[in-house]
Design a protein around this motif. Structure first.
Motif, PDB file in Angstrom:
ATOM      1  N   HIS A 135       1.716   6.494  -6.869  1.00 22.81           N
ATOM      2  CA  HIS A 135       0.529   7.191  -7.358  1.00 22.81           C
ATOM      3  C   HIS A 135       0.717   8.705  -7.243  1.00 22.81           C
ATOM      4  CE1 HIS A 135      -3.671   8.630  -7.424  1.00 22.81           C
ATOM      5  NE2 HIS A 135      -3.824   7.650  -8.302  1.00 22.81           N
TER       6      HIS A 135
ATOM      7  N   GLU B  61       0.823  -1.214   0.000  1.00 25.35           N
ATOM      8  CA  GLU B  61       0.000   0.000   0.000  1.00 25.35           C
ATOM      9  C   GLU B  61       0.857   1.263   0.000  1.00 25.35           C
ATOM     10  OE1 GLU B  61      -3.507   2.057   2.685  1.00 25.35           O
ATOM     11  OE2 GLU B  61      -3.025  -0.058   2.983  1.00 25.35           O
TER      12      GLU B  61
ATOM     13  N   ASP C 206       0.975   3.989  -3.002  1.00 24.95           N
ATOM     14  CA  ASP C 206       0.561   5.364  -2.706  1.00 24.95           C
ATOM     15  C   ASP C 206       1.632   6.364  -3.145  1.00 24.95           C
ATOM     16  OD1 ASP C 206      -1.860   4.576  -1.661  1.00 24.95           O
ATOM     17  OD2 ASP C 206      -1.221   4.709   0.441  1.00 24.95           O
TER      18      ASP C 206
END
Length: 152
Positions: A29, A22, A26
């Motif tokens: 992104h 994750e 993130d």
């Protein structure tokens, strides 16, 4: 989304391996969004430059027509001597160096006068500093002599 962006980013080269969790997704992104925003900004700048280029070319064409119609000048009628180009280059470089507003004689004379004034001010300050240095050197010499005498 991130995987597609990485594939597009690396194109023919395989995407480097990374730990998929994750946190990394993130971070990637966020980098992807920044990269896409930067790409949009660059595209806007490119479009603006294209618009500016078109405007400048249109203005140059307008001036060319004015010169051609009113003065009978065209590109082939002007001499293409290297001396003229060198003179123009020298004029431009002088104007930039003197930081003048335009290339009129008045602007050049004013700039040269200002620089001459600055030169005289600097020379005057240098003379003052040299005089202070001489005085301090004399005082230092006297103090060292006095110190030596006191030691003896």
């Amino acid at each position: 989304q991130v995987t597609l962006w990485l594939k597009n980013l690396f194109e023919c080269v395989p995407v480097p391996s990374y730990e998929v969790n994750e946190r990394t997704v993130d971070i990637l992104h966020e980098v992807m969004e920044c990269n896409e925003e930067r790409d949009r900004d660059v595209m806007l700048l490119i479009e603006d430059m294209k618009d500016q280029t078109a405007k400048y070319e249109a203005e140059a064409e307008c001036w060319r027509k004015i010169l051609e119609e009113s003065l009978g000048l065209c590109e082939g009628s002007l001499p293409e001597e290297d001396n003229n180009n060198a003179d123009i280059t020298d004029l431009i470089e002088s104007a930039l160096e003197l930081e003048v507003e335009n290339t009129s004689l008045t602007s050049f004379y004013s700039a040269i006068n200002n620089m001459t004034s600055e030169l005289y001010e600097t020379k005057s300050k240098n003379n003052e500093l040299e005089l202070k240095l001489k005085n301090l050197t004399k005082k230092l010499t006297a103090a060292l002599t006095l110190e030596k005498q006191l030691e003896e």
